[in-house]
Design an enzyme around this catalytic site. Structure first.
Site, PDB file in Angstrom:
ATOM      1  CG  ASN A  87       5.288  -8.440  -8.844  1.00 29.57           C
ATOM      2  OD1 ASN A  87       4.833  -9.284  -8.969  1.00 29.57           O
ATOM      3  ND2 ASN A  87       6.354  -8.144  -7.981  1.00 29.57           N
ATOM      4  CG  MET A 138       9.347   0.071  -1.653  1.00 32.90           C
ATOM      5  SD  MET A 138       9.218  -1.498  -0.997  1.00 32.90           S
ATOM      6  CE  MET A 138      10.013  -1.698   0.237  1.00 32.90           C
ATOM      7  CB  ILE A 191       2.254   1.759   5.344  1.00 33.91           C
ATOM      8  CG1 ILE A 191       3.219   0.798   5.682  1.00 33.91           C
ATOM      9  CG2 ILE A 191       0.922   1.686   5.858  1.00 33.91           C
ATOM     10  CD1 ILE A 191       3.638   1.001   7.029  1.00 33.91           C
ATOM     11  CG  ASN A 238       1.380  -5.462  -0.672  1.00 31.57           C
ATOM     12  OD1 ASN A 238       2.023  -5.015  -1.505  1.00 31.57           O
ATOM     13  ND2 ASN A 238       1.943  -5.904   0.584  1.00 31.57           N
ATOM     14  CG  HIS A 253       4.896  -9.550   1.873  1.00 32.58           C
ATOM     15  ND1 HIS A 253       5.554  -8.372   2.535  1.00 32.58           N
ATOM     16  CD2 HIS A 253       5.574 -10.502   2.991  1.00 32.58           C
ATOM     17  CE1 HIS A 253       6.606  -8.583   3.342  1.00 32.58           C
ATOM     18  NE2 HIS A 253       6.569  -9.856   3.527  1.00 32.58           N
ATOM     19  CG  ASP A 276      -5.344  -5.434   7.382  1.00 30.51           C
ATOM     20  OD1 ASP A 276      -4.189  -5.213   7.395  1.00 30.51           O
ATOM     21  OD2 ASP A 276      -5.686  -6.404   8.084  1.00 30.51           O
ATOM     22  N   GLY A 306      -3.126  -2.828   8.800  1.00 41.50           N
ATOM     23  CA  GLY A 306      -1.937  -3.166   9.450  1.00 41.50           C
ATOM     24  C   GLY A 306      -0.751  -3.620   8.127  1.00 41.50           C
ATOM     25  CG  ASP A 319       3.406  -6.791   4.594  1.00 45.90           C
ATOM     26  OD1 ASP A 319       2.867  -6.237   3.825  1.00 45.90           O
ATOM     27  OD2 ASP A 319       4.516  -6.519   4.965  1.00 45.90           O
TER      28      ASP A 319
HETATM   29  C1  GRF Z   1       8.741  -7.712  -4.846  1.00 47.96           C
HETATM   30  O1  GRF Z   1       9.438  -8.435  -4.025  1.00 47.96           O
HETATM   31  C2  GRF Z   1       7.693  -7.411  -3.998  1.00 47.96           C
HETATM   32  O2  GRF Z   1       6.844  -8.535  -3.304  1.00 47.96           O
HETATM   33  C3  GRF Z   1       7.991  -6.506  -3.030  1.00 47.96           C
HETATM   34  O3  GRF Z   1       8.932  -5.567  -3.568  1.00 47.96           O
HETATM   35  C4  GRF Z   1       9.351  -6.321  -4.677  1.00 47.96           C
HETATM   36  C5  GRF Z   1       9.168  -5.293  -5.980  1.00 47.96           C
HETATM   37  O4  GRF Z   1       9.488  -6.047  -7.214  1.00 47.96           O
HETATM   38  N1  GRF Z   1       7.065  -5.676  -2.309  1.00 47.96           N
HETATM   39  P1  GRF Z   1       9.097  -5.267  -8.577  1.00 47.96           P
HETATM   40  O5  GRF Z   1       9.406  -3.914  -8.529  1.00 47.96           O
HETATM   41  O6  GRF Z   1       7.571  -5.691  -8.840  1.00 47.96           O
HETATM   42  O7  GRF Z   1      10.120  -5.817  -9.458  1.00 47.96           O
END
Ligand code: GRF
Length: 228
Positions: free
Chosen positions: A19, A95, A97, A112, A114, A146, A148, A150
């Site tokens: 991402n 990874m 919170i 974020n 998800h 926020d 919480g 997700d």
């Molecule tokens: C993705 O599936 C994202 O939604 C989740 O962790 C994964 C991370 O993928 N939170 P990357 O590190 O962006 O390849």
């Protein structure tokens, strides 16, 4: 943001960083009116750090161990993000919170991604949860963070089919393609100043300010072509 400025992104990542890569590529090509002002990775050896370095953007390895509390670590990150004049924080496979320290420093400015259609399957192993539930459609969600896990207001979603014979890896891969697209669209809306948080009766939701053209808060999946 003025018409000539580019939204300054701070990206937090812990893993492979695909991402992050999508954001880096779209900023570099000019497809996104934004720039990656800083990347912070909390896990030594994470591929995300290599990607940031290869792109030539400020890349910092900041392990969270050694900070007594989540708040103390986030205060450290906030200082770095402010130093790089970050305007929008993008969690991209991050990874951890985030605490109120981060949320108060960047109110409604932490996004974020998800890998499920929230509010279904929050937390870890969202794709496995979807398979175990037997759903026929899953997907991904970009939301404002926020307090919480997700639970924040939803900016953008994409639906992805769950196919017979899917396992966690195949579903993860199919969703990931859409995550990249969704994240870019969501960040574009932010860069264009089109995201508004509406708070009513204890709930918050995103209103996307209209532009010419169709509503953008849903990305229709193209028909899935089974490669077999
Ligand atoms: C993705 O599936 C994202 O939604 C989740 O962790 C994964 C991370 O993928 N939170 P990357 O590190 O962006 O390849």
């Amino acid at each position: 943001m003025t018409s000539t400025s580019r939204l300054r992104l701070g990206v937090l990542a812990s893993g492979s960083g695909t991402n992050l890569q999508a954001l880096l590529d779209a900023c570099a090509s000019g497809a996104l009116p934004a720039e990656v002002a800083a990347v912070i990775v909390n896990v030594p050896g994470a591929r995300a750090l290599e990607r940031a370095r290869a792109a030539g953007v400020p890349a910092l390895l900041e392990p969270h161990q050694g900070f007594g509390t989540r708040q103390a670590y986030d205060a450290h990150l906030v200082e770095i993000l402010r130093r790089h004049r970050v305007e929008l924080v993008c969690l991209a496979g991050y990874m951890r919170i985030v605490s109120t320290v981060m949320l108060e420093a960047f109110p409604d400015k932490v996004l974020n991604i998800h890998p499920s259609l929230l509010p279904s399957f929050p937390g870890l192993h969202a794709q496995r949860q979807a398979l175990e539930a037997g759903v026929r459609v899953s997907g991904c969600t970009v939301h404002v963070v926020d307090q919480g896990c997700d639970t924040g207001p939803i900016v953008m979603q994409a639906a992805v089919p769950v196919l017979e014979g899917d396992d966690e890896a195949s579903l993860t891969a199919r969703i990931l393609v859409h995550e990249h697209r969704c994240y870019l669209r969501a960040v574009r809306l932010c860069a264009e100043g089109r995201i508004e948080i509406v708070r009513e009766g204890g709930t918050a939701r995103v209103r996307v300010r209209a532009n010419a053209g169709p509503p953008e808060a849903f990305v229709a999946s193209p028909p899935y072509q089974d490669p077999r």
